[in-house]
Motif scaffolding. Structure first.
Motif, PDB file in Angstrom:
ATOM      1  N   CYS A   6      22.460 -11.219   1.868  1.00  0.00           N
ATOM      2  CA  CYS A   6      21.764 -10.681   2.962  1.00  0.00           C
ATOM      3  C   CYS A   6      22.450  -9.459   3.756  1.00  0.00           C
ATOM      4  O   CYS A   6      23.737  -9.976   4.276  1.00  0.00           O
ATOM      5  CB  CYS A   6      21.163 -11.348   3.820  1.00  0.00           C
ATOM      6  SG  CYS A   6      20.158 -10.863   5.244  1.00  0.00           S
ATOM      7  N   ARG A  16      11.748 -13.267  -4.239  1.00  0.00           N
ATOM      8  CA  ARG A  16      10.433 -14.015  -4.027  1.00  0.00           C
ATOM      9  C   ARG A  16       9.206 -12.756  -4.362  1.00  0.00           C
ATOM     10  O   ARG A  16       9.646 -11.620  -4.356  1.00  0.00           O
ATOM     11  CB  ARG A  16       9.995 -13.893  -2.473  1.00  0.00           C
ATOM     12  CG  ARG A  16      10.989 -14.944  -1.890  1.00  0.00           C
ATOM     13  CD  ARG A  16      10.579 -15.136  -0.303  1.00  0.00           C
ATOM     14  NE  ARG A  16      11.594 -15.882   0.414  1.00  0.00           N
ATOM     15  CZ  ARG A  16      11.887 -15.784   1.838  1.00  0.00           C
ATOM     16  NH1 ARG A  16      11.215 -14.885   2.373  1.00  0.00           N
ATOM     17  NH2 ARG A  16      12.793 -16.563   2.330  1.00  0.00           N
ATOM     18  N   ILE A  18       6.428 -10.653  -3.186  1.00  0.00           N
ATOM     19  CA  ILE A  18       6.123 -10.247  -1.807  1.00  0.00           C
ATOM     20  C   ILE A  18       5.177  -8.805  -2.133  1.00  0.00           C
ATOM     21  O   ILE A  18       5.832  -7.794  -2.755  1.00  0.00           O
ATOM     22  CB  ILE A  18       7.284  -9.766  -0.974  1.00  0.00           C
ATOM     23  CG1 ILE A  18       8.217 -11.018  -0.678  1.00  0.00           C
ATOM     24  CG2 ILE A  18       6.693  -9.315   0.588  1.00  0.00           C
ATOM     25  CD1 ILE A  18       9.250 -10.651   0.299  1.00  0.00           C
ATOM     26  N   ARG A  23      10.605  -9.308  -5.004  1.00  0.00           N
ATOM     27  CA  ARG A  23      11.670  -8.701  -4.130  1.00  0.00           C
ATOM     28  C   ARG A  23      12.949  -9.531  -3.577  1.00  0.00           C
ATOM     29  O   ARG A  23      12.676 -10.786  -3.699  1.00  0.00           O
ATOM     30  CB  ARG A  23      11.107  -8.262  -2.620  1.00  0.00           C
ATOM     31  CG  ARG A  23       9.934  -7.115  -2.985  1.00  0.00           C
ATOM     32  CD  ARG A  23       9.366  -6.661  -1.746  1.00  0.00           C
ATOM     33  NE  ARG A  23       8.124  -6.012  -2.012  1.00  0.00           N
ATOM     34  CZ  ARG A  23       8.008  -4.552  -2.395  1.00  0.00           C
ATOM     35  NH1 ARG A  23       9.144  -4.031  -2.512  1.00  0.00           N
ATOM     36  NH2 ARG A  23       6.864  -4.012  -2.392  1.00  0.00           N
ATOM     37  N   ARG A  24      14.064  -9.047  -3.539  1.00  0.00           N
ATOM     38  CA  ARG A  24      15.104 -10.059  -3.000  1.00  0.00           C
ATOM     39  C   ARG A  24      14.886 -10.270  -1.388  1.00  0.00           C
ATOM     40  O   ARG A  24      14.527  -9.248  -0.654  1.00  0.00           O
ATOM     41  CB  ARG A  24      16.487  -9.467  -3.176  1.00  0.00           C
ATOM     42  CG  ARG A  24      16.804  -8.981  -4.521  1.00  0.00           C
ATOM     43  CD  ARG A  24      16.839 -10.256  -5.374  1.00  0.00           C
ATOM     44  NE  ARG A  24      18.083 -10.717  -5.179  1.00  0.00           N
ATOM     45  CZ  ARG A  24      18.503 -11.991  -5.528  1.00  0.00           C
ATOM     46  NH1 ARG A  24      17.695 -12.911  -6.272  1.00  0.00           N
ATOM     47  NH2 ARG A  24      19.789 -12.407  -5.212  1.00  0.00           N
ATOM     48  N   ALA A  25      14.924 -11.563  -1.173  1.00  0.00           N
ATOM     49  CA  ALA A  25      14.734 -11.942   0.404  1.00  0.00           C
ATOM     50  C   ALA A  25      15.826 -12.945   0.819  1.00  0.00           C
ATOM     51  O   ALA A  25      16.140 -13.782  -0.091  1.00  0.00           O
ATOM     52  CB  ALA A  25      13.194 -12.477   0.455  1.00  0.00           C
ATOM     53  N   VAL A  32      14.141  -8.830   4.099  1.00  0.00           N
ATOM     54  CA  VAL A  32      13.536  -8.428   2.669  1.00  0.00           C
ATOM     55  C   VAL A  32      14.311  -7.069   2.363  1.00  0.00           C
ATOM     56  O   VAL A  32      14.194  -6.094   2.956  1.00  0.00           O
ATOM     57  CB  VAL A  32      12.110  -8.285   2.752  1.00  0.00           C
ATOM     58  CG1 VAL A  32      11.580  -7.817   1.461  1.00  0.00           C
ATOM     59  CG2 VAL A  32      11.365  -9.525   3.210  1.00  0.00           C
ATOM     60  N   TRP A  34      13.695  -3.898   0.677  1.00  0.00           N
ATOM     61  CA  TRP A  34      12.643  -3.532   0.138  1.00  0.00           C
ATOM     62  C   TRP A  34      12.846  -2.454  -0.864  1.00  0.00           C
ATOM     63  O   TRP A  34      11.950  -1.705  -1.607  1.00  0.00           O
ATOM     64  CB  TRP A  34      11.811  -2.581   1.182  1.00  0.00           C
ATOM     65  CG  TRP A  34      11.377  -3.606   2.135  1.00  0.00           C
ATOM     66  CD1 TRP A  34      12.017  -3.866   3.391  1.00  0.00           C
ATOM     67  CD2 TRP A  34      10.184  -4.380   2.291  1.00  0.00           C
ATOM     68  NE1 TRP A  34      11.235  -4.902   3.922  1.00  0.00           N
ATOM     69  CE2 TRP A  34       9.935  -5.071   3.472  1.00  0.00           C
ATOM     70  CE3 TRP A  34       8.934  -4.539   1.277  1.00  0.00           C
ATOM     71  CZ2 TRP A  34       8.901  -6.063   3.654  1.00  0.00           C
ATOM     72  CZ3 TRP A  34       8.017  -5.444   1.446  1.00  0.00           C
ATOM     73  CH2 TRP A  34       8.068  -6.112   2.605  1.00  0.00           C
TER      74      TRP A  34
END
Length: 185
Positions: A6, A16, A18, A23-25, A32, A34
């Protein structure tokens, strides 16, 4: 390339679903990722019925004649970006008149390119000798014998045949202290 950590808190990211897209969260702070995007700008600067062009000294497009341009910095207003790019590449001072064209290139790094009609203020073109090795104002006739990039030829056509003045900065909407800049017809 996957985003593994992150950018907000440094925690390991997870994948996840989304908005119907994987997407990477961040499971820790909720940030997130985007996607990967870049915003490029280009200047169409005219003086005495001639357009400012530069010859690229590096890839992509080495040896091609193009309009001056580059990429926005994170906290730099876009109208300052395009004026800075013209100055850095050519030593010419110019101000934004309007947005006259937009190109969308969806790919690994999604690129949006915004072309601005610029008002020539002052300066004689001289190349920066890093990104560009030649610079000058050229007429359409002179461009016939030059290796002008096809996208730049399209932009010239757009600028010369625009029916409206393009999107101009709405100075009334920008004076609200937020730093946001709005453009409108």
């Amino acid at each position: 390339m996957a985003v593994n950590f992150c950018v907000s808190c440094g925690h390991s990211m997870e994948t996840r679903m989304i908005d119907g897209v994987e997407r990477r969260a961040c499971p820790s702070c909720g940030n997130v990722h985007w996607g990967n995007y870049s915003v490029g700008v280009g200047a169409l600067v005219f003086k005495d019925q001639k357009m400012l062009l530069v010859r690229r000294a590096q890839e992509p497009g080495k040896g091609k004649w193009t309009n001056p341009g580059g990429y926005i910095e994170q906290l730099e207003p876009i109208e300052e970006t395009v004026a800075r790019e013209v100055w850095e590449e050519t030593g010419v001072r110019a101000e934004v008149r309007s947005i006259v064209a937009l190109r969308d290139q969806p790919r690994a790094v999604h690129n949006v390119y915004i072309a601005f009609e610029m008002e020539y203020i002052e300066g004689e073109p001289k190349p920066d000798e890093r990104e560009v090795d030649q610079a000058g104002f050229f007429s359409l006739e002179e461009m016939q014998d030059m290796d002008v990039a096809s996208f730049t030829r399209w932009l010239i056509d757009v600028a010369l045949h625009a029916k409206e003045g393009g999107l101009a900065i709405d100075r009334k909407a920008t004076g609200q202290g937020s730093g946001d800049v709005y453009f409108r017809l």
